[in-house]
Enzyme design. Structure first.
Site, mmCIF file in Angstrom:
data_model
loop_
_atom_site.group_PDB
_atom_site.id
_atom_site.type_symbol
_atom_site.label_atom_id
_atom_site.label_comp_id
_atom_site.label_asym_id
_atom_site.label_seq_id
_atom_site.Cartn_x
_atom_site.Cartn_y
_atom_site.Cartn_z
ATOM 1 N N LYS A 67 0.832 -1.139 0.003
ATOM 2 C CA LYS A 67 -0.080 0.044 0.134
ATOM 3 C C LYS A 67 0.665 1.296 0.179
ATOM 4 O O LYS A 67 0.350 2.378 -0.422
ATOM 5 C CB LYS A 67 -0.906 0.108 1.290
ATOM 6 C CG LYS A 67 -0.104 -0.022 2.776
ATOM 7 C CD LYS A 67 -1.119 0.173 3.864
ATOM 8 C CE LYS A 67 -1.492 -1.225 4.461
ATOM 9 N NZ LYS A 67 -0.721 -2.279 4.840
ATOM 10 N N HIS A 196 0.664 -4.312 14.798
ATOM 11 C CA HIS A 196 1.122 -2.876 14.262
ATOM 12 C C HIS A 196 1.163 -1.760 15.172
ATOM 13 O O HIS A 196 0.050 -1.281 15.519
ATOM 14 C CB HIS A 196 0.334 -2.565 12.933
ATOM 15 C CG HIS A 196 0.969 -1.674 12.032
ATOM 16 N ND1 HIS A 196 2.329 -1.413 11.826
ATOM 17 C CD2 HIS A 196 0.411 -0.267 11.651
ATOM 18 C CE1 HIS A 196 2.393 -0.277 11.107
ATOM 19 N NE2 HIS A 196 1.211 0.391 11.039
ATOM 20 N N GLU A 273 6.234 -6.075 8.794
ATOM 21 C CA GLU A 273 5.483 -5.403 7.509
ATOM 22 C C GLU A 273 5.932 -4.226 7.315
ATOM 23 O O GLU A 273 5.152 -3.063 7.233
ATOM 24 C CB GLU A 273 3.848 -5.498 7.703
ATOM 25 C CG GLU A 273 3.269 -6.978 7.860
ATOM 26 C CD GLU A 273 1.969 -6.900 8.386
ATOM 27 O OE1 GLU A 273 1.412 -5.601 8.639
ATOM 28 O OE2 GLU A 273 1.407 -8.026 8.589
ATOM 29 N N ARG A 276 7.057 2.161 4.815
ATOM 30 C CA ARG A 276 7.875 3.297 4.389
ATOM 31 C C ARG A 276 9.335 3.204 4.662
ATOM 32 O O ARG A 276 10.258 3.919 3.766
ATOM 33 C CB ARG A 276 7.541 4.662 5.576
ATOM 34 C CG ARG A 276 7.957 4.184 6.876
ATOM 35 C CD ARG A 276 7.300 5.309 7.829
ATOM 36 N NE ARG A 276 5.908 5.015 7.933
ATOM 37 C CZ ARG A 276 5.081 6.190 7.843
ATOM 38 N NH1 ARG A 276 5.345 7.281 7.651
ATOM 39 N NH2 ARG A 276 3.698 5.673 7.728
ATOM 40 N N ASP A 336 -0.716 11.383 6.012
ATOM 41 C CA ASP A 336 0.525 10.798 6.797
ATOM 42 C C ASP A 336 1.056 11.980 7.486
ATOM 43 O O ASP A 336 2.291 11.415 8.363
ATOM 44 C CB ASP A 336 1.479 10.391 5.946
ATOM 45 C CG ASP A 336 2.256 9.070 6.329
ATOM 46 O OD1 ASP A 336 1.781 8.171 7.301
ATOM 47 O OD2 ASP A 336 3.686 8.945 6.207
HETATM 48 C C1 LIG Z 1 -1.229 -3.617 8.875
HETATM 49 C C2 LIG Z 1 -0.026 -2.495 8.387
HETATM 50 N N1 LIG Z 1 1.181 -3.151 8.179
HETATM 51 C C3 LIG Z 1 1.997 -2.482 7.558
HETATM 52 C C4 LIG Z 1 2.033 -0.801 7.693
HETATM 53 C C5 LIG Z 1 2.990 -0.255 6.966
HETATM 54 O O1 LIG Z 1 3.338 0.729 7.951
HETATM 55 P P1 LIG Z 1 4.616 1.612 7.579
HETATM 56 O O2 LIG Z 1 4.589 2.181 6.195
HETATM 57 O O3 LIG Z 1 4.626 2.690 8.545
HETATM 58 O O4 LIG Z 1 5.780 0.492 7.733
HETATM 59 C C6 LIG Z 1 0.470 -0.536 7.809
HETATM 60 C C7 LIG Z 1 0.226 0.774 7.461
HETATM 61 O O5 LIG Z 1 -0.805 1.339 7.677
HETATM 62 C C8 LIG Z 1 -0.309 -1.413 8.150
HETATM 63 O O6 LIG Z 1 -1.634 -0.909 8.325
#
Ligand SMILES: Cc1ncc(COP(=O)(O)O)c(C=O)c1O
Length: 425
Positions: A67, A196, A273, A276, A336
């Site tokens: 995403k 998370h 996961e 960023r 963000d």
């Molecule tokens: C379930 C889950 N995993 C991973 C992420 C990625 O987070 P980040 O980009 O802060 O690492 C998100 C972001 O909203 C998330 O909702």
């Protein structure tokens, strides 16, 4: 040397490292008359990030959160490097499967899933997925009873984060027993725990505390007869330098907690996961100044109709309009809670600085990028750039007002590129 990597994408493989300013200056000079905004995408930065992850987190396998930035070259590169993927929808799963990635390298990491998406995951053997409520368990029982389920627990609430997710997802560990009992009744296979903690956390102990909570729920699950074997520590790892809390500091604290509660040899696979972390610093956005005005010295006061001074010392200021904005690549400012710093491409050492405001290109009054920033006087046609624009930027951009999306100039140093591709091709 130019490399055609398919999908109409060309990577400029460069013998030496050039500064971003120099690269943008070279690209804009070669464009002749084009003023369209573009991203400078440093694929080498992503390669280095991957190796740093492997070095600092030898026990934690990364599932890149698609995403965050779904650029095809980025996900292909991460797939080639060996990363796995966190997908939140049917389209994201399909995109990753189309790269030839095995379904075992995908987690369908959305705790609240549409039925048809669950059916799609089942059909394509994407079998690992979280849940945090009973209704989800019932859906999964109906559409994918063989799924490997991961219970998502709430992160500890006593740590400050920039982007919270605990309001939306995660079961209170106190209610874990009820949900696990329901899963047992339905004959479902729960294999582990995930969390998370949110993004932009200020203290690394937030990760350690979440690991400790996960451990207690692990113990509970095992007592209830589940064969727990997976811990997913989520995302939120910083992707830029100069953060109050560095990636290395988080790695130190998180590894210590993992070694304490989930030591090597205990039969638990650990995954994360990160979104960023992999992409934020790889993308630099170059925009063109398309219009300019003097900032009004007097602004109408909304309350009583009286006039008031725009700035306390009445210094003249400028307003610039650039060709990407809040509805395009700067969605990260809105969603963000990011801030950005404009930099001027041309050499402007020793020039007088003025209070400047930078607006996006649409006709909407909220399309504001930066307010009251000190810049030299700019002119229509000047280029500005913004670093660290890879996360939650491209993926949130709309075509509001018919504004085009930036194109991408992909580059990489020879050293990084051949390190990866000479081995594989
Ligand atoms: C379930 C889950 N995993 C991973 C992420 C990625 O987070 P980040 O980009 O802060 O690492 C998100 C972001 O909203 C998330 O909702």
């Amino acid at each position: 040397m130019k490399h055609d990597i398919g999908n109409g994408r060309i990577v400029d493989v460069l013998p030496d490292i050039k500064t971003k300013r120099k690269l943008i200056a070279d690209v804009t000079a070669s464009l002749k008359h084009s003023e369209d905004p573009f991203f400078l995408v440093d694929l080498g930065d992503i390669i280095i990030k991957y190796h740093t992850w492997k070095e600092l987190f030898p026990r934690v396998h990364p599932f890149y959160a698609v995403k965050c930035n779904t650029d095809h070259t980025v996900i292909k590169l991460l797939a080639d490097l060996g990363a796995s993927f966190d997908c939140a929808s049917k389209i994201e799963i399909k995109t990753i499967l189309n790269l030839g990635v095995s379904p075992s390298r995908i987690i369908y990491a959305n705790p609240c899933k549409q039925e048809s998406f669950i059916r799609y995951a089942a059909k394509h053997n994407v079998n690992t997925m979280p849940f945090d409520n009973e209704a989800e368990l019932c859906k999964i029982k109906q559409f994918f009873p063989e799924a490997r389920l991961v219970l998502r627990i709430l992160p500890p609430g006593n740590f400050k984060v920039q982007v919270r997710v605990g309001d939306k997802f995660g079961c209170d560990p106190k209610n874990a027993a009820n949900l696990l009992t329901k899963a047992k009744e339905l004959g479902l296979n729960v294999v582990g725990i995930c969390f998370h903690i949110g993004s932009g956390v200020e203290k690394a102990e937030a990760y350690a505390s979440a690991v400790e909570h996960a451990y207690y729920v692990f113990e509970l699950g095992r007592e209830m007869g589940f064969k727990f074997e997976l811990l997913d520590v989520g995302g939120g790892f910083p992707g830029v330098e100069n953060t109050t809390l560095t990636f290395r500091e988080i790695a130190d604290v998180l590894n210590t907690a993992l070694d304490k509660y989930f030591p090597e040899g205990a039969g638990v696979k650990i995954i994360a996961e990160p979104g960023r972390y992999f992409v934020a610093s790889a993308f630099t956005l170059a925009v063109n100044v398309i219009a300019k005005r003097m900032a009004p010295q007097d602004k109408p006061d909304c309350d009583d109709g009286q006039e008031m001074l725009a700035s306390p010392n009445s210094e003249p200021g400028y307003m610039y309009y650039v060709n990407d904005g809040l509805f395009g690549s700067f969605g990260n400012l809105l969603f963000d809670h990011d801030t950005v710093q404009p930099r001027v491409v041309r050499d402007c050492v020793d020039e007088t600085m003025f209070t400047s405001t930078i607006w996006g290109p649409t006709c909407c009054g909220v399309d504001l990028i930066v307010e009251d920033y000190r810049l030299p006087e700019l002119h229509v046609g000047d280029w500005l750039f913004f670093e660290n624009m890879g996360a939650y930027s491209v993926c949130l951009s709309t075509s509001f007002n018919g504004m085009p999306h930036p194109w991408c100039y992909l580059h990489c140093t020879e050293q990084s590129w051949y390190h990866l591709y000479s081995v594989q091709k």
